[in-house]
Scaffold this motif. Structure first.
Motif, PDB file in Angstrom:
ATOM      1  N   ARG A  45       0.824  -1.205   0.000  1.00  0.00           N
ATOM      2  CA  ARG A  45       0.000   0.000   0.000  1.00  0.00           C
ATOM      3  C   ARG A  45       0.860   1.257   0.000  1.00  0.00           C
ATOM      4  NH1 ARG A  45      -3.812   0.322   4.902  1.00  0.00           N
ATOM      5  NH2 ARG A  45      -4.331  -1.747   4.106  1.00  0.00           N
ATOM      6  N   ARG A  46       0.494   2.172  -0.884  1.00  0.00           N
ATOM      7  CA  ARG A  46       1.196   3.453  -0.958  1.00  0.00           C
ATOM      8  C   ARG A  46       0.668   4.408   0.105  1.00  0.00           C
ATOM      9  NH1 ARG A  46      -1.218   5.146  -5.691  1.00  0.00           N
ATOM     10  NH2 ARG A  46      -2.842   3.882  -4.727  1.00  0.00           N
ATOM     11  N   THR A  47       1.409   5.467   0.379  1.00  0.00           N
ATOM     12  CA  THR A  47       0.981   6.432   1.387  1.00  0.00           C
ATOM     13  C   THR A  47       0.161   7.563   0.791  1.00  0.00           C
ATOM     14  OG1 THR A  47       3.062   7.661   1.159  1.00  0.00           O
ATOM     15  CG2 THR A  47       2.964   5.942   2.850  1.00  0.00           C
ATOM     16  N   ARG A  48       0.132   7.652  -0.539  1.00  0.00           N
ATOM     17  CA  ARG A  48      -0.690   8.655  -1.204  1.00  0.00           C
ATOM     18  C   ARG A  48      -1.061   8.133  -2.584  1.00  0.00           C
ATOM     19  NH1 ARG A  48       4.573  10.391  -1.050  1.00  0.00           N
ATOM     20  NH2 ARG A  48       5.562  10.976  -3.022  1.00  0.00           N
ATOM     21  N   CYS A  49      -2.044   8.767  -3.213  1.00  0.00           N
ATOM     22  CA  CYS A  49      -2.586   8.249  -4.465  1.00  0.00           C
ATOM     23  C   CYS A  49      -1.700   8.529  -5.674  1.00  0.00           C
ATOM     24  CB  CYS A  49      -3.983   8.826  -4.716  1.00  0.00           C
ATOM     25  SG  CYS A  49      -5.267   8.027  -3.736  1.00  0.00           S
ATOM     26  N   GLY A  50      -0.725   9.383  -5.568  1.00  0.00           N
ATOM     27  CA  GLY A  50       0.130   9.676  -6.706  1.00  0.00           C
ATOM     28  C   GLY A  50       1.547   9.970  -6.272  1.00  0.00           C
ATOM     29  N   GLY A  51       2.492   9.838  -7.203  1.00  0.00           N
ATOM     30  CA  GLY A  51       3.862  10.231  -6.936  1.00  0.00           C
ATOM     31  C   GLY A  51       4.745   9.157  -6.347  1.00  0.00           C
ATOM     32  N   GLU A  52       4.237   7.940  -6.148  1.00  0.00           N
ATOM     33  CA  GLU A  52       5.043   6.846  -5.621  1.00  0.00           C
ATOM     34  C   GLU A  52       5.118   5.724  -6.646  1.00  0.00           C
ATOM     35  OE1 GLU A  52       4.519   5.297  -1.650  1.00  0.00           O
ATOM     36  OE2 GLU A  52       3.297   7.033  -1.141  1.00  0.00           O
ATOM     37  N   THR A  53       6.286   5.101  -6.752  1.00  0.00           N
ATOM     38  CA  THR A  53       6.414   3.920  -7.597  1.00  0.00           C
ATOM     39  C   THR A  53       5.858   2.720  -6.842  1.00  0.00           C
ATOM     40  OG1 THR A  53       8.392   4.785  -8.680  1.00  0.00           O
ATOM     41  CG2 THR A  53       8.006   2.407  -8.826  1.00  0.00           C
ATOM     42  N   PRO A  54       4.860   2.030  -7.392  1.00  0.00           N
ATOM     43  CA  PRO A  54       4.281   0.889  -6.681  1.00  0.00           C
ATOM     44  C   PRO A  54       5.300  -0.235  -6.494  1.00  0.00           C
ATOM     45  CG  PRO A  54       2.855   1.627  -8.475  1.00  0.00           C
ATOM     46  CD  PRO A  54       4.167   2.314  -8.657  1.00  0.00           C
ATOM     47  N   VAL A  55       5.152  -0.973  -5.407  1.00  0.00           N
ATOM     48  CA  VAL A  55       5.989  -2.139  -5.130  1.00  0.00           C
ATOM     49  C   VAL A  55       5.163  -3.385  -5.440  1.00  0.00           C
ATOM     50  CG1 VAL A  55       7.269  -3.420  -3.384  1.00  0.00           C
ATOM     51  CG2 VAL A  55       7.288  -0.915  -3.360  1.00  0.00           C
ATOM     52  N   LEU A  56       5.492  -4.044  -6.558  1.00  0.00           N
ATOM     53  CA  LEU A  56       4.764  -5.239  -6.973  1.00  0.00           C
ATOM     54  C   LEU A  56       5.163  -6.423  -6.105  1.00  0.00           C
ATOM     55  CD1 LEU A  56       3.002  -6.874  -8.997  1.00  0.00           C
ATOM     56  CD2 LEU A  56       5.066  -7.124 -10.397  1.00  0.00           C
ATOM     57  N   LEU A  57       4.174  -7.077  -5.513  1.00  0.00           N
ATOM     58  CA  LEU A  57       4.412  -8.271  -4.717  1.00  0.00           C
ATOM     59  C   LEU A  57       4.064  -9.534  -5.497  1.00  0.00           C
ATOM     60  CD1 LEU A  57       2.883  -7.028  -1.336  1.00  0.00           C
ATOM     61  CD2 LEU A  57       5.305  -7.077  -1.982  1.00  0.00           C
ATOM     62  N   CYS A  58       2.907  -9.532  -6.151  1.00  0.00           N
ATOM     63  CA  CYS A  58       2.406 -10.732  -6.821  1.00  0.00           C
ATOM     64  C   CYS A  58       1.276 -10.349  -7.764  1.00  0.00           C
ATOM     65  CB  CYS A  58       1.866 -11.733  -5.785  1.00  0.00           C
ATOM     66  SG  CYS A  58       3.123 -12.781  -5.005  1.00  0.00           S
ATOM     67  N   SER A  59       0.687 -11.353  -8.372  1.00  0.00           N
ATOM     68  CA  SER A  59      -0.525 -11.190  -9.161  1.00  0.00           C
ATOM     69  C   SER A  59      -1.689 -11.814  -8.391  1.00  0.00           C
ATOM     70  CB  SER A  59      -0.359 -11.853 -10.525  1.00  0.00           C
ATOM     71  OG  SER A  59       0.737 -11.291 -11.236  1.00  0.00           O
ATOM     72  N   GLY A  60      -2.897 -11.653  -8.899  1.00  0.00           N
ATOM     73  CA  GLY A  60      -4.064 -12.204  -8.223  1.00  0.00           C
ATOM     74  C   GLY A  60      -5.241 -12.298  -9.169  1.00  0.00           C
ATOM     75  N   ALA A  61      -6.319 -12.940  -8.697  1.00  0.00           N
ATOM     76  CA  ALA A  61      -7.506 -13.179  -9.511  1.00  0.00           C
ATOM     77  C   ALA A  61      -8.741 -12.677  -8.780  1.00  0.00           C
ATOM     78  CB  ALA A  61      -7.648 -14.671  -9.807  1.00  0.00           C
ATOM     79  N   LEU A  62      -9.483 -11.785  -9.417  1.00  0.00           N
ATOM     80  CA  LEU A  62     -10.742 -11.306  -8.857  1.00  0.00           C
ATOM     81  C   LEU A  62     -11.788 -12.410  -9.022  1.00  0.00           C
ATOM     82  CD1 LEU A  62     -12.035  -8.582  -7.716  1.00  0.00           C
ATOM     83  CD2 LEU A  62     -12.968  -8.317 -10.031  1.00  0.00           C
ATOM     84  N   ILE A  63     -12.307 -12.951  -7.901  1.00  0.00           N
ATOM     85  CA  ILE A  63     -13.276 -14.051  -7.972  1.00  0.00           C
ATOM     86  C   ILE A  63     -14.654 -13.641  -7.469  1.00  0.00           C
ATOM     87  CG2 ILE A  63     -11.500 -15.837  -7.854  1.00  0.00           C
ATOM     88  CD1 ILE A  63     -12.312 -16.241  -4.883  1.00  0.00           C
ATOM     89  N   ALA A  64     -14.775 -12.444  -6.940  1.00  0.00           N
ATOM     90  CA  ALA A  64     -16.042 -11.833  -6.540  1.00  0.00           C
ATOM     91  C   ALA A  64     -15.791 -10.331  -6.556  1.00  0.00           C
ATOM     92  CB  ALA A  64     -16.483 -12.310  -5.156  1.00  0.00           C
TER      93      ALA A  64
END
Length: 252
Positions: A45-64
């Protein structure tokens, strides 16, 4: 305002109009996946909505609308109560692309029998702060669906490493693999010609005809070089884990 107070961040920019760009090579040896909006990226989770490079952990699947299925080992860094969010959109890195958005995770639960050393029952469920109502969830296996079998071609989707310096990880990509072996809880697959890699863990592996694909598995491991073998956890073996979570009322 801190992101911890926000259920989600809106689109980075409106989706560009006009036809999609040409398919590019990657996943390893995969192609762009514009038709897979239910494949998400799990990020710190970032500390603000813009200006940060996201840290990718993994992928996932929306099931609901408010539930994502991913791999339990993806929670290893921050544990179940860590600060997570998911990203929906085709391009996460090097910076979120047009139309992408983030949704905060409010709860994460690993499979009670998860064994980190062997990846046995390597599954986790994430509850989202707000439902995703404009993306159809992936279809879970049902009675009557053909089980995965050796020789089947399956389609993996994820945001992982491409082994291509010209195309960094963080792009939503797809590729075909061929099933080489099946157990009661998992199946193995080799390149056909694509192969999953670091960052694709937790991403969906789909089978069946276009328009009626079913979520057969989750990517959980593979060979270090991302060349010869991928291991997927069978989703049809997870019914007793998934169903109670889906039926559980989200917190008010």
């Amino acid at each position: 305002m801190a992101l911890a107070c926000l259920p989600s961040c809106g689109p980075v920019d409106p989706e560009p109009s006009g036809p999609a760009g040409s398919l590019g090579q990657a996943l390893v040896q995969g192609t762009d996946a514009p038709g897979d909006p239910a494949t998400v990226a799990l990020v710190a989770r970032r500390t603000r909505c813009g200006g940060e490079t996201p840290v990718l952990l993994c992928s996932g699947a929306l099931i609901a609308p408010d539930v994502v299925l991913t791999a339990a080992h993806c929670l290893a860094v921050f544990a179940e109560d860590g600060p997570y969010e998911v990203f929906l959109g085709p391009t996460l890195l090097p910076e979120p692309g047009p139309g992408g958005r983030f949704v905060r995770v409010t709860r994460a639960v690993s499979h009670p029998k998860f064994a980190p050393a062997t990846h046995l029952w390597d599954a986790a469920l994430l509850r989202l702060a707000v439902p995703v109502t404009d993306v159809p969830p992936l279809r879970l296996p049902q009675a009557g669906d053909a089980p995965v079998a050796p020789g089947d071609l399956v389609r993996a989707v994820g945001y992982g490493d491409t082994k291509d310096a010209a195309r960094p990880r963080g792009q939503r990509l797809q590729g075909l693999l061929q099933v080489t072996g099946v157990t009661d809880s998992a199946f193995q697959a080799g390149p056909a010609p694509a192969m999953t890699c670091v960052g694709d863990s937790g991403g969906p592996v789909l089978g069946g005809p276009a328009g009626n694909e079913v979520l057969l598995g989750l990517t959980i491991s593979g060979d270090v070089a991302c060349r010869t073998e991928a291991v997927q956890l069978r989703v049809d073996a997870l019914e007793d884990f998934i169903r109670p979570f889906l039926e559980e009322a989200p917190p008010p």
